[in-house]
Design a protein around this motif. Structure first.
Motif, PDB file in Angstrom:
ATOM      1  N   LEU A  35       0.846  -1.187   0.000  1.00  8.11           N
ATOM      2  CA  LEU A  35       0.000   0.000   0.000  1.00  8.11           C
ATOM      3  C   LEU A  35       0.884   1.240   0.000  1.00  8.11           C
ATOM      4  O   LEU A  35       1.860   1.326   0.747  1.00  8.11           O
ATOM      5  N   GLU A  38       1.413   3.139   3.384  1.00  5.42           N
ATOM      6  CA  GLU A  38       1.665   2.230   4.512  1.00  5.42           C
ATOM      7  C   GLU A  38       3.168   2.196   4.781  1.00  5.42           C
ATOM      8  O   GLU A  38       3.980   2.234   3.864  1.00  5.42           O
ATOM      9  N   ASN A 425      -6.726   6.368   0.747  1.00  6.06           N
ATOM     10  CA  ASN A 425      -6.149   5.255   1.503  1.00  6.06           C
ATOM     11  C   ASN A 425      -7.153   4.114   1.648  1.00  6.06           C
ATOM     12  O   ASN A 425      -6.813   2.934   1.504  1.00  6.06           O
ATOM     13  N   GLN A 426      -8.405   4.475   1.937  1.00  2.00           N
ATOM     14  CA  GLN A 426      -9.449   3.463   2.070  1.00  2.00           C
ATOM     15  C   GLN A 426      -9.684   2.739   0.742  1.00  2.00           C
ATOM     16  O   GLN A 426      -9.837   1.516   0.713  1.00  2.00           O
ATOM     17  N   ARG A 429      -6.882   0.354   0.137  1.00  2.00           N
ATOM     18  CA  ARG A 429      -7.037  -0.845   0.967  1.00  2.00           C
ATOM     19  C   ARG A 429      -8.144  -1.745   0.420  1.00  2.00           C
ATOM     20  O   ARG A 429      -7.993  -2.977   0.383  1.00  2.00           O
ATOM     21  N   GLU A 432      -6.922  -3.538  -2.554  1.00  2.00           N
ATOM     22  CA  GLU A 432      -6.068  -4.664  -2.192  1.00  2.00           C
ATOM     23  C   GLU A 432      -6.900  -5.832  -1.666  1.00  2.00           C
ATOM     24  O   GLU A 432      -6.636  -6.998  -1.981  1.00  2.00           O
ATOM     25  N   GLU A 433      -7.932  -5.511  -0.862  1.00  2.00           N
ATOM     26  CA  GLU A 433      -8.816  -6.566  -0.358  1.00  2.00           C
ATOM     27  C   GLU A 433      -9.539  -7.262  -1.514  1.00  2.00           C
ATOM     28  O   GLU A 433      -9.671  -8.490  -1.516  1.00  2.00           O
TER      29      GLU A 433
END
Length: 666
Positions: A35, A38, A425-426, A429, A432-433
Motif C-alpha cells: 500500500l 503504509e 487510503n481506504q 485498501r 487490495e482486499e
C-alpha cells in the motif's frame, strides 16, 4: 515505505517479468503488493534488494543505482513531475532544494498517517571552485547510498540535459541526536549533452558563426556589452558551468534593442532599514534572532505569547526548543552546515507553564538566515499545524498567524486534503482486499471446475455452465471396459462397512490415476464395478490401445490392494469390447454423462463372463489390438448370456511397454 517497495516491484516486473518478481518475493518472504501510504519495515526493502542481487546475479551497487534511475521515473509517473521540475534552474539549485521538498512531503503528507515511524535522509550540497560539487548524504539506513547517484543522474539528464558522474570520496559514521548516521560525501562532476543536430551545426558552421559574431559585435555598444559580460560573470551561479561559444553568450544576454540585458539583475538596498522594531515583530509574529551562543536577541509577538520564556531576552534557545529536523545537535555550527534545509523546532514540555503541559507541544517550521554583519542567525518560521484540530489542541487561533502567512490557507485546505487522502487510503485498501478476494475466488473457481470436470467431460461441463443444452452424440467406434472385484459379495458379508469403503477407495484411487496416465474417460463406478471408455467424448484412433494399457495397469494396481477378509491381494475381472455408442447428459440434478447401446451390454458381459486376474476381450476388441504389439491368447467360443455363443480372447501383456510405463512411473 510502501511507495518504494511498489516501485521496486514495478522495476523487476517491467524489466525482468512477473515470474522473476514472484521468484524474488518468495525468496524474500514478502507479500505480493504494498500500500502506498503504509509504512513497512526496512528489513523488507533490504531483503528485496538482497534477493534481487542473487536472483539477477548483479552487484548491490548496480541494483541500487538502477533502482535510483527507475525511482525517479516512477515518481514522475506518480504525479511528482511538475513539483520536481520547479525545484531549481540548474543542478545545484535542484539538489539544494531537494531536502526542503523531502521535508515538505514528509511533514505534510506522510506524517498525517504515521508521524512516529518515518525517518527521512538529509542532503547538503557545496560548490567547489572548479565547478564540481560535494553532495553530503545523511541517513540512518546503511547500504542504500548507491540509490542517490541513480536518482540525481536521472534528474540531471532529464531536467538539465547534462550527464554527471558521482563517486564516493568520503564515508563516515557520525553521532547525531537520534544515534549514528551514515554520512556519505559524493563528488559530482558534470558534462554537457548537445543534441546531435546542434553538434553538427556547431562543427560544420564554425566559420559562419565567427562571421556572425563579428557582424553582431559591430552593432553593439562596446561599453554595454562589457557591462553585460561582467554582470553575468559576477552573478554566475550555475554549478559546473558549461563552456559556451561567444555567440551563445551574446545570444543569452542580449535581446532585441541595443544594450538591453535579458538576465542581468542587481538588487537595490536602502541605506537604512525603513521599518521600526515593533512593526517588524508584529508583522513577523513567528521569528527569532539568536547569536553564536544561542542567546535570544529578538522574537516575534506570537511566539512570545506561546513561549513566555522568550520575553526574557538573553535566554538560551536550546532551553526552550529542540531541533526535530534535520536531526543535528543544537549548535550554531550544525545549523550553518544545514543552512539550506528547513528547520523544525519543537517546544520543550518541561519549560512550559504548568497549565500548558497537557497540551501537545508546538512545532515551528522555517528557514535559517545567517547575518554576517551581526554575527547572528535569523529563524523565519511558521507554526507547523496541519489541521484545525491541531490548532484547537494548542489553544491557538487563526488570528495568531500573520495574514500574509500561507499557513492559514494550508490549515483550511488541509482539512479537505485529509479527507481526500483518507478516502484514497481506504480505496487503496479496498482495492487490495478485492485483489486478494479475487485471487481466492479464482482459486475456488479452479477447484470447482476441477470437481465438475471430474464428473463431466470438460466441453460438456462448459456448455452446461453457459446454460446451453447438450445434444447427445453418436460415436461410431469406441472401446468400453468394465471391471469388478471377485467374490465381492462374500467380502461384504464378512467385513464391517468401513473396511469395504477403505478397500474400494484404495483401489479406485489407483485406477483414477491410471485414467490420467492413459487418457481414458471414467464413466462411473457402481459398487465394485468400474467403467471407462476410450474414444469418448473425444474421438481418437488409438482408443483400443489406451483401454488395453489401462486394463493391464488395473491388474497390476489391484495387487497392491488388500482383501480385508483374507489379507491377500484382491482379484479383479476385466472385460473389454469395441463398438458404436450413443453418449449424452441425462438428468438436471446431479447430471451424468452416460453411454447407451449394445456395446455397453457386451462389454459388461465380457467382464461378468471373465476369469479372475484376466482381461477378457471380445472379437471386435481383438481385431483392433491384434497388430498393435500386444500378446493375446485365444479363449475360444463361450456361451454369453443374452448373446449366445461368442469367440473371445485374453489380453496378456504389451510387448513394447515396460511395467513402469504401464503404471505411469518414472
Amino acid at each position: 515505505y510502501g511507495f518504494i517497495n511498489t516501485c521496486l516491484k514495478s522495476l523487476v516486473v517491467e524489466k525482468y517479468g512477473e515470474e522473476t518478481w514472484e521468484k524474488l518475493r518468495l525468496q524474500a518472504g514478502v507479500q505480493d503488493s504494498f500500500l502506498t501510504f503504509e509504512v513497512y519495515k526496512d528489513e523488507i526493502t533490504m531483503q528485496l534488494i538482497d534477493k534481487a542481487c542473487k536472483v539477477l546475479g548483479v552487484p548491490a551497487d548496480t541494483v541500487l543505482r538502477e533502482f535510483g534511475k527507475y525511482f525517479f521515473e516512477f515518481c514522475k509517473r506518480s504525479g511528482y513531475d511538475h513539483m520536481l521540475r520547479t525545484l531549481g534552474g540548474n543542478l545545484y539549485e535542484f539538489i539544494e532544494n531537494l531536502d526542503a521538498l523531502h521535508s515538505y512531503l514528509f511533514w505534510f503528507w506522510f506524517c498525517l498517517f504515521f508521524p512516529q515511524e518515518m525517518n527521512a535522509p538529509s542532503f547538503r550540497v557545496e560548490k567547489n571552485e572548479d565547478g564540481s560539487m560535494h553532495l553530503h548524504y545523511y541517513s540512518d539506513r546503511r547500504g542504500l547510498c548507491h540509490i542517490v547517484p541513480g536518482i540525481i543522474g536521472a534528474a540531471a539528464l532529464d531536467f538539465f540535459n547534462i550527464e554527471i558522474s558521482m563517486k564516493i570520496v568520503n564515508q563516515t559514521e557520525e553521532e547525531e541526536r537520534t544515534g549514528k548516521k551514515e554520512h556519505i560525501v559524493f563528488l559530482v562532476t558534470q558534462n554537457p549533452l548537445f543534441p546531435c543536430k546542434e553538434r553538427n551545426e556547431f562543427s560544420s558552421s564554425s566559420r559562419c558563426l565567427v562571421d556572425s559574431e563579428k557582424q553582431f559585435e559591430n552593432q553593439l555598444n562596446k561599453e554595454d556589452l562589457e557591462k553585460a559580460k561582467n554582470a553575468i560573470g559576477d552573478r554566475g551561479n550555475s554549478v559546473c558551468p558549461v563552456k559556451k561559444s561567444h555567440w551563445k553568450t551574446l545570444r543569452g544576454i542580449i535581446t532585441l534593442g541595443k544594450g538591453k540585458l535579458l538576465r542581468g539583475f542587481d538588487p537595490v538596498y536602502p541605506k537604512s532599514l525603513w521599518i521600526d522594531t515593533k512593526t517588524f515583530c508584529n508583522g513577523l509574529p513567528f521569528h527569532m534572532v539568536f547569536d553564536k551562543e544561542l542567546k535570544v536577541k529578538q522574537a516575534g509577538v506570537s511566539i512570545q505569547k506561546i513561549v513566555p520564556g522568550l520575553q526574557t531576552m538573553g535566554i538560551c534557545l536550546d532551553q526552550y526548543f529542540r531541533i526535530v529536523h534535520p536531526e543535528v545537535p543544537f549548535t550554531i555550527s550544525s545549523i550553518q552546515k544545514f543552512i539550506n534545509s528547513q528547520f523544525v523546532f519543537q517546544t520543550r514540555r518541561e519549560m512550559m507553564p504548568e497549565s500548558w503541559k497537557e497540551r501537545p507541544m508546538l512545532e515551528l517550521r522555517g528557514q535559517m538566515m545567517w547575518m554576517e554583519s551581526l554575527q547572528c542567525m535569523l529563524y523565519l518560521c511558521s507554526p507547523l499545524l496541519r489541521t484545525l484540530h491541531e490548532l484547537e489542541e494548542r489553544q491557538m487561533h487563526i488570528a495568531d498567524i500573520a495574514p500574509h502567512d500561507v499557513t492559514r490557507d494550508l490549515i483550511l485546505l488541509n482539512q479537505q486534503r485529509l479527507a481526500e487522502m483518507e478516502l484514497s487510503n481506504q480505496l487503496e485498501r479496498k482495492k487490495e482486499e478485492l485483489r486478494i478476494l479475487s485471487k481466492h475466488l479464482e482459486e475456488e473457481k479452479k477447484k470447482t471446475e476441477a470437481l465438475l470436470y471430474a464428473m463431466l467431460p470438460q466441453h460438456v461441463a462448459n456448455q452446461l455452465k453457459e446454460g446451453k443444452r447438450v445434444e447427445a452424440g453418436e460415436f461410431k467406434e469406441c472401446t468400453i471396459l468394465f471391471s469388478d472385484v471377485v467374490t465381492f459379495t462374500n467380502i461384504c458379508a464378512q467385513c464391517e462397512p468401513i473396511q469395504i469403503v477403505l478397500m474400494l477407495n484404495s483401489m479406485y484411487l489407483r485406477f483414477d490415476r491410471l485414467t490420467t496416465v492413459h487418457d481414458v474417460y471414467k464413466v462411473e463406478t457402481i459398487g465394485d464395478a468400474y467403467m471407462v471408455v476410450g474414444g469418448v467424448p473425444v474421438p481418437v484412433p488409438t482408443h483400443a490401445e489406451r483401454v488395453a494399457n489401462f486394463a493391464l495397469g488395473m491388474i497390476m494396481a489391484a495387487k497392491g490392494v488388500q482383501n480385508p477378509v483374507s489379507g491377500n491381494p484382491i482379484q479383479i475381472r476385466v472385460g473389454i469390447h469395441t463398438g458404436p455408442v450413443l453418449a449424452g447428459v441425462v438428468g438436471e440434478k446431479m447430471p451424468r454423462y452416460c453411454l447407451f447401446g449394445d456395446t455397453v451390454n457386451i462389454a459388461s458381459r465380457m467382464e461378468s463372463h471373465g476369469v479372475p486376474s484376466k482381461i477378457h476381450l471380445s472379437s471386435s476388441a481383438y481385431q483392433c489390438l491384434k497388430y498393435k504389439n500386444f500378446e493375446i491368447t485365444e479363449r475360444g467360443e463361450i456361451e454369453v448370456k443374452g448373446k449366445g455363443k461368442m469367440h473371445t480372447y485374453f489380453l496378456i501383456r504389451n510387448k513394447s511397454a515396460t511395467e513402469n510405463e504401464i503404471m505411469g512411473r518414472p
